[in-house]
Scaffold this motif. Sequence first.
Motif, short mmCIF file in Angstrom:
data_model
loop_
_atom_site.label_atom_id
_atom_site.label_comp_id
_atom_site.label_asym_id
_atom_site.label_seq_id
_atom_site.Cartn_x
_atom_site.Cartn_y
_atom_site.Cartn_z
N ARG A 1 0.75 -1.14 -0.12
CA ARG A 1 -0.11 0.14 -0.14
C ARG A 1 1.04 1.19 -0.04
N ASP A 2 0.30 2.28 -0.30
CA ASP A 2 1.11 3.52 -0.63
C ASP A 2 0.24 4.77 -0.45
N GLY B 1 2.23 14.37 -4.04
CA GLY B 1 2.87 13.86 -5.07
C GLY B 1 4.33 14.34 -5.70
N LYS B 2 4.79 13.61 -6.50
CA LYS B 2 6.13 13.74 -7.29
C LYS B 2 5.76 14.65 -8.56
N PRO B 3 6.33 16.19 -8.34
CA PRO B 3 6.00 16.80 -9.75
C PRO B 3 6.79 16.20 -10.76
N LEU C 1 1.64 9.85 -8.49
CA LEU C 1 1.05 9.67 -7.18
C LEU C 1 1.56 8.00 -6.83
N ALA C 2 1.56 7.88 -5.52
CA ALA C 2 2.13 6.12 -5.16
C ALA C 2 3.30 5.79 -5.67
N PHE D 1 -1.65 9.42 -11.52
CA PHE D 1 -1.12 10.64 -11.34
C PHE D 1 -2.20 11.67 -11.61
N LYS D 2 -2.07 12.95 -11.26
CA LYS D 2 -2.98 13.92 -11.37
C LYS D 2 -2.29 14.82 -12.34
N SER D 3 -2.94 15.66 -13.15
CA SER D 3 -2.23 16.55 -14.19
C SER D 3 -2.98 17.93 -14.39
#
Length: 207
Positions: A99-100, A107-109, A120-121, A132-134
């Motif tokens: 799990r993460d 999150g990592k840009p 994400l994760a 990922f979100k964008s």
Amino acid sequence: MPEEIHDEYPSIALAKQVEGDTIEPLKLGARIKEIRVKLGLTLEEASQRTGLARSTLSKIENEQISPTYQAMQKLAAGLHIDMPQLFEPPKKNLATGRRDLTLKGQGKPHPTPTYEHELLATQISHKKMMPFKSTIRARSFEEYGDWVRHDGEEFLLILSGEVLFFSEFYEPLAMSEGDSIYYDANMGHMLISTSEQDAQILWVTAT
């Protein structure tokens, strides 16, 4: 150059003795894909390692062609495994307890000229999905030098704003908050924001 594949034969199928004296077929293509995914390699990266064409690897994994012994030698050498490992049956899905948690804004840009991604994760490696979100910065089709395309399938959900979704085989789609789409990521695709504010997107890529 010696022939590496035999199109006229179905993929190599093996049989493994299992409990109850039943025979369970083993498809070599599925086993090769399992090894590649476990190593976290794309088809392109596996192609570079093994010296086999990307299209050839894809056909082998999808049971469309059968590799010769020479091709299997290249696979074993390029993936740094022993030849017998190619003939082990795919492992059954077992709960691993992985799990993460990614907290909001942590999150990592990963910015690009047209998108600003937040991966994400990221603590889990060798994932079957990449969420990922964008933020969609692009405002016109011309801002892209070419179609975006990559291995796998993709799902996207509009979190806020409005977009125009372009794909090479279909007419552009106008999408707004709450709309979603699932598509083949090998098909050329791209997004532009059409709302006053840059649109926010949730993306999930599956390999």
